[in-house]
Design an enzyme around this catalytic site. Structure first.
Site, mmCIF file in Angstrom:
data_model
loop_
_atom_site.group_PDB
_atom_site.id
_atom_site.type_symbol
_atom_site.label_atom_id
_atom_site.label_comp_id
_atom_site.label_asym_id
_atom_site.label_seq_id
_atom_site.Cartn_x
_atom_site.Cartn_y
_atom_site.Cartn_z
ATOM 1 N N GLY A 15 28.196 -9.357 76.495
ATOM 2 C CA GLY A 15 27.030 -9.697 75.670
ATOM 3 C C GLY A 15 26.294 -10.902 76.231
ATOM 4 O O GLY A 15 25.055 -10.892 76.316
ATOM 5 N N VAL A 148 31.334 3.336 82.465
ATOM 6 C CA VAL A 148 32.047 3.923 83.609
ATOM 7 C C VAL A 148 31.674 3.157 84.868
ATOM 8 O O VAL A 148 30.608 3.344 85.421
ATOM 9 C CB VAL A 148 31.692 5.416 83.798
ATOM 10 C CG1 VAL A 148 32.460 6.001 84.979
ATOM 11 C CG2 VAL A 148 31.967 6.204 82.544
ATOM 12 N N GLY A 203 41.767 -14.287 87.492
ATOM 13 C CA GLY A 203 40.962 -13.765 86.382
ATOM 14 C C GLY A 203 40.562 -12.312 86.578
ATOM 15 O O GLY A 203 39.735 -11.773 85.837
ATOM 16 N N ASP A 217 42.661 2.348 81.123
ATOM 17 C CA ASP A 217 41.235 2.057 81.282
ATOM 18 C C ASP A 217 40.553 3.164 82.102
ATOM 19 O O ASP A 217 39.503 3.680 81.710
ATOM 20 C CB ASP A 217 41.083 0.689 81.963
ATOM 21 C CG ASP A 217 39.650 0.381 82.336
ATOM 22 O OD1 ASP A 217 38.848 0.149 81.423
ATOM 23 O OD2 ASP A 217 39.335 0.386 83.536
ATOM 24 N N LYS A 221 37.535 6.123 81.070
ATOM 25 C CA LYS A 221 36.306 6.376 81.830
ATOM 26 C C LYS A 221 36.228 7.843 82.264
ATOM 27 O O LYS A 221 35.159 8.454 82.251
ATOM 28 C CB LYS A 221 36.258 5.450 83.047
ATOM 29 C CG LYS A 221 36.087 3.989 82.639
ATOM 30 C CD LYS A 221 36.369 3.054 83.789
ATOM 31 C CE LYS A 221 36.134 1.608 83.381
ATOM 32 N NZ LYS A 221 36.581 0.668 84.421
#
Lengths: 332, 168
Positions: A15, A148, A203, A217, A221
């Protein structure tokens, strides 16, 4: 110039990336024939609303300094219900078990005949059919390129560039974290655990890496691709999933001595969806390294078309969201 | 299987057709043909080298028909296993009876494990192996890998197989 009023629901890294990109690309967006005015931003604790258009710099600053976007106590769902606007940019976190608030947000938006652009995989991986149907019934646009492979074109490549082709199958690397870990394991001849720790420190992998390394994950997709491209009515539970946690550095070396690399490959073919570690010839277009994503689309007319790019990152994901917005509202 | 064959043709019209017709009639698939028209054997015939794929059961019939058509055959080499694929296995490969795992492929009659490299870093950790499997055709290679996957599932081994584009 036509004004498009938008809300950003969910103000985590994606966001915030969207807000940064809107600030950075204001003129380019206007050149496409419309002005994008963000009238509401909501995070999990607060909301900022201004019907004349929010100062996104201020919202970003507030989020950074106070941990919330504003002083209003409306939830994202209440923003969608009560604030007049045309498009909901839905960037709440993925919830693969229930679809989470994202599912309610999207259904409510469509119910109010609003368009939705999203990066949130959960609702699509569980209820794509229902979402697409409600959107269509309400004549609302529904775009989800960012779900995706982030900035890597996949959905829109098939929808626009390959329009008219029959798609035979799709295969690719749809998770940058797995790709990073496998690439580094091979380079350093190091164990899975060591390279997972390295990617967590950088990270690249989450503190709880289960979604990525167990293949969940990528499976989400693939379901989105399978449903959109092949009209399958699949959910995440229909995918045959094997992750990378048992891959050894010895296996990578043995593969290399045969001219292969091991990659976490997802595949949709003949009504079957699977993701698993696979052998890929070193010179094959799917053998991309690092955190890159890649998708290879087999078509009847164009042959095989391969697209590579960054699959994650807030700005890269925002790029896909911006591309969806422009494709909905641009004036030709 | 793949057959490599040296034949000898008389230097008269239609001889090449007489040589190729039996192969196509018996569903052989011609891969290459080299016609040395400028050369002559000591018998005055023209040497031709053929490579074709055929069902093993049909080879004798092809040879018989070539002879009936007056075609001389000077050499026949058969290569039964023509498709090759590599897979990686990860898990307790040795402790779960590696011989049995290999036998399950070899017993099919249409595929064989022709090479294996094993890496066992420590006695109690999982080992990794690369297996090379040869089969009489592409379908049989896929079938052999399916069998291997079934066996591996029961033995809790991970099979890393090539992407499909590699096999087709």
């Amino acid at each position: 110039m036509k004004i498009i009023r938008a809300s950003i629901i969910g103000f985590g890294s994606v966001g915030q990336g969207v807000a940064q990109v809107f600030l950075q690309k204001k003129e380019e967006i206007q050149k496409k024939g419309f002005d994008l005015k963000v009238v509401a931003v909501a995070d999990s604790r607060s909301a900022a609303i201004d019907e004349k258009g929010l100062d996104l710099e201020k919202v970003l600053k507030s989020k950074k300094e106070n941990g919330q976007v504003g002083t209003e106590t409306l939830s994202g769902l209440e923003v969608i219900r009560n604030v007049e606007h045309e498009v909901v940019i839905e960037t709440t976190p993925t919830d693969i078990e229930t679809g989470g608030v994202g599912l309610d947000n999207m259904l409510t938006a469509f119910g109010k005949r609003m368009d939705v652009v999203t990066s949130n995989k959960g609702p699509l991986a569980l209820k794509y059919g229902e979402l697409a149907e409600v959107a269509q019934k309400n004549n609302a646009k529904f775009r989800f390129e960012a779900t995706v492979g982030g900035a890597m074109p996949a959905i829109n490549l098939i929808r626009d560039t390959l329009a008219g082709n029959s798609i035979i199958s799709i295969e690719g690397i749809l998770n940058g974290t797995c790709n990073y870990i496998l690439t580094r394991m091979m380079e350093e001849h190091a164990s899975y655990e060591q390279m997972l720790a390295e990617s967590q420190e950088l990270g690249i992998a989450e503190t709880d890496p289960t979604y990525d390394v167990e293949g969940i994950d990528a499976a989400c997709k693939l379901v989105i691709l399978a449903n959109y491209v092949f009209g399958m009515k699949a959910t995440y539970h229909d995918v045959d999933v094997k992750g990378i946690t048992s891959i050894t550095p010895e296996a990578l070396s043995l593969a290399q001595s045969e001219g292969y690399v091991i990659k976490q490959i997802g595949e949709v073919k003949d009504g079957f969806i699977q993701t698993s570690p696979r052998l890929v010839p070193e010179s094959h277009p799917l053998a991309v390294g690092g955190t890159l994503n890649v998708v290879s689309v087999q078509t009847d007319l164009a042959g095989t078309v391969t697209s590579t790019g960054r699959g994650a990152g807030s700005i890269e994901t925002a790029s896909a969201i911006l591309s969806d917005l422009i494709s909905i509202y641009r004036e030709d | 299987m793949r057959v490599s064959m040296d034949i000898e043709l008389k230097d008269t019209p239609g001889q090449l057709l007489c040589a190729l017709t039996p192969i196509s009639e018996l569903r052989g698939n011609l891969k290459s043909i080299v016609h040395h028209h400028e050369e002559r054997t000591p018998r005055g015939t023209i040497p031709v080298q053929l490579v074709f794929e055929a069902e093993p059961d049909n080879l004798d019939a092809i040879i018989e028909k070539l002879k009936e058509n007056g075609i001389g055959i000077s050499r026949v080499d058969e290569k039964r296993l023509i498709e090759e694929g590599a897979v990686i296995l990860i898990g307790h490969i040795v402790h779960t009876d590696i011989q049995d795992t290999i036998d399950r492929i070899d017993r099919t009659g249409y595929a064989e494990v022709v090479d294996i490299s094993l890496s066992m870093p420590h006695i109690n950790t999982t080992s990794s192996a690369s297996l090379k499997i040869c089969a009489v055709g592409i379908k049989e290679l896929h079938d052999a890998i399916s069998i291997l996957k079934d066996v591996a599932e029961k033995k809790d081994l991970l099979v890393v197989e090539p992407i499909r584009a590699e096999f087709s």
